[in-house]
Design a protein around this motif. Sequence first.
Motif, short mmCIF file in Angstrom:
data_model
loop_
_atom_site.label_atom_id
_atom_site.label_comp_id
_atom_site.label_asym_id
_atom_site.label_seq_id
_atom_site.Cartn_x
_atom_site.Cartn_y
_atom_site.Cartn_z
N VAL A 81 0.90 -1.06 0.05
CA VAL A 81 0.07 0.04 0.08
C VAL A 81 0.84 1.24 0.13
O VAL A 81 0.65 2.13 -0.86
N LEU A 82 1.93 1.35 0.85
CA LEU A 82 2.50 2.41 1.08
C LEU A 82 3.58 2.77 0.09
O LEU A 82 4.00 3.81 -0.45
N ASP A 83 4.28 1.58 -0.36
CA ASP A 83 5.51 1.94 -1.33
C ASP A 83 4.90 2.54 -2.68
O ASP A 83 5.80 3.57 -3.33
N PRO A 84 4.11 2.17 -3.25
CA PRO A 84 3.47 2.88 -4.36
C PRO A 84 3.02 4.18 -4.39
O PRO A 84 3.12 5.18 -5.17
N THR A 85 2.33 4.60 -3.02
CA THR A 85 2.05 5.92 -2.94
C THR A 85 3.29 6.73 -2.76
O THR A 85 3.66 7.85 -3.26
N VAL A 86 4.63 6.35 -1.97
CA VAL A 86 5.58 7.30 -1.85
C VAL A 86 6.33 7.22 -3.28
O VAL A 86 6.81 8.34 -3.58
N ASP A 87 6.50 6.17 -4.32
CA ASP A 87 6.96 6.61 -5.26
C ASP A 87 6.51 7.56 -6.13
O ASP A 87 7.09 8.18 -6.72
N ARG A 88 4.96 7.53 -6.26
CA ARG A 88 4.37 8.27 -7.04
C ARG A 88 4.74 9.77 -6.53
O ARG A 88 4.85 10.61 -7.28
N LEU A 89 4.57 10.09 -5.14
CA LEU A 89 4.87 11.23 -4.66
C LEU A 89 6.09 11.80 -5.05
O LEU A 89 6.56 12.89 -5.34
N VAL A 90 7.15 10.88 -4.68
CA VAL A 90 8.47 11.25 -5.05
C VAL A 90 8.76 11.58 -6.75
O VAL A 90 9.51 12.64 -6.91
N GLY A 91 8.04 10.91 -7.54
CA GLY A 91 8.21 11.28 -8.91
C GLY A 91 7.41 12.62 -9.22
O GLY A 91 7.94 13.41 -10.05
N LEU A 92 6.32 12.81 -8.71
CA LEU A 92 5.75 14.28 -8.87
C LEU A 92 6.39 15.53 -8.10
O LEU A 92 6.28 16.55 -8.65
N ALA A 93 7.07 15.30 -7.23
CA ALA A 93 7.91 16.21 -6.60
C ALA A 93 8.95 16.72 -7.48
O ALA A 93 9.38 17.81 -7.17
N CYS A 94 9.56 15.95 -8.28
CA CYS A 94 10.63 16.48 -9.17
C CYS A 94 11.62 16.99 -8.34
O CYS A 94 12.12 18.02 -8.96
N GLY A 95 12.14 16.55 -7.07
CA GLY A 95 13.26 16.95 -6.65
C GLY A 95 13.03 18.39 -5.69
O GLY A 95 13.84 18.87 -4.96
N GLY A 96 11.71 18.66 -5.57
CA GLY A 96 11.30 20.04 -5.07
C GLY A 96 10.70 19.72 -3.47
O GLY A 96 10.79 18.34 -3.16
N ARG A 97 10.42 20.92 -3.03
CA ARG A 97 9.90 20.99 -1.69
C ARG A 97 8.52 20.40 -1.61
O ARG A 97 7.86 20.60 -2.51
N VAL A 98 7.93 19.63 -0.56
CA VAL A 98 6.88 18.81 -0.59
C VAL A 98 5.97 19.31 0.70
O VAL A 98 6.75 19.25 1.92
N LEU A 99 4.78 19.48 0.58
CA LEU A 99 3.95 19.68 1.79
C LEU A 99 2.77 18.88 2.16
O LEU A 99 2.06 18.61 0.94
N GLU A 100 2.49 18.05 2.98
CA GLU A 100 1.56 17.26 3.34
C GLU A 100 0.43 17.85 4.17
O GLU A 100 0.81 18.22 5.21
N LEU A 101 -0.80 18.22 3.78
CA LEU A 101 -1.83 18.59 4.63
C LEU A 101 -2.61 17.30 5.44
O LEU A 101 -2.83 16.41 4.84
N ALA A 102 -2.81 17.65 6.55
CA ALA A 102 -3.30 16.55 7.50
C ALA A 102 -2.19 15.35 7.53
O ALA A 102 -2.33 14.27 7.36
N VAL A 103 -1.02 15.97 8.07
CA VAL A 103 0.16 14.97 7.84
C VAL A 103 -0.19 13.78 9.01
O VAL A 103 0.37 12.77 8.82
N GLY A 104 -1.19 14.08 10.00
CA GLY A 104 -1.13 12.77 10.85
C GLY A 104 0.12 12.53 11.72
O GLY A 104 0.96 13.13 12.23
N THR A 105 0.29 11.28 11.94
CA THR A 105 1.35 10.75 12.61
C THR A 105 2.74 10.41 11.64
O THR A 105 3.52 9.95 12.19
N GLY A 106 2.68 10.65 10.29
CA GLY A 106 3.66 10.71 9.44
C GLY A 106 3.93 9.47 8.72
O GLY A 106 4.85 9.10 8.06
N ARG A 107 2.42 8.89 8.35
CA ARG A 107 2.72 7.48 7.93
C ARG A 107 3.36 7.85 6.36
O ARG A 107 4.10 6.83 5.93
N VAL A 108 3.12 8.90 5.53
CA VAL A 108 3.72 8.93 4.34
C VAL A 108 4.79 9.87 4.35
O VAL A 108 5.60 9.74 3.56
N ALA A 109 4.60 10.99 5.10
CA ALA A 109 5.80 12.03 5.05
C ALA A 109 6.93 11.69 5.64
O ALA A 109 8.12 12.04 5.20
N ILE A 110 6.97 10.55 6.69
CA ILE A 110 8.35 10.21 7.10
C ILE A 110 9.18 9.11 6.04
O ILE A 110 10.16 9.27 5.76
#
Length: 242
Positions: A27-56
Amino acid sequence: MTSSDLWTAEAAERYDESSTAMFRPEVLDPTVDRLVGLACGGRVLELAVGTGRVAIPLAERGVDVSGIELSQPMVDRLHAKRPDLPVVVGDMAAATVPGEFSLVYLVFNTLGNLRTQAEQVACFRNAARHLGPGGRFLVEIGVPSLRRLPPGQTAVPFDVSDGHLGVDTYDLVGQQGTSHHWTREEDGRFRYGVHHYRYVWPEECDLMAQLAGLEPESRWSTWQGDPFTGDSESHVSVWRRP
């Protein structure tokens, strides 16, 4: 004042355990992979970051990630795991983080935590104001399961297992939903929990994005990029600032 449910210290303490399925690599790996690709090396902001499941995991991949989170106890849980990840405590429809970002994102149905249309529109606008030119806003959210409702019925089960019973009830006029959770404890008793949300349709998300000055870029039914169809139960949508 936000309309969102506020996660208490007790709820934050058991959040990761109660969401174990969302931490699984498949579940988590495809999410992180997609976000890394979309970030294109730039800064990223998560809204409702919670306990960091994705951000960490993003931070562990070298992404410069920040968060906004309404619940201080949830932030405390995140910082117990990753003290250096910056988080602003506040409403994701209004709170701001300094600087520009190449990607702002909302995952796991959290847009629905804002229970009025006005707040959801404000959230899109808040995301847009954080984006630099060409930056992207991503939302992962479910498609309302109203087709499962028999005539005259307002409740739909979404999970029936040995350890958990989950039922959604709907207010079809107010576009409101309530998730009811009965979770089996170790002593055999059941603990009841409830979560309120506003459900939103994909085309409604597109209109909110348009009001925020964002243009549609892509929509999938899964993080792996499967096509979105009339039978899809969720979508991952991306809009871009011109």
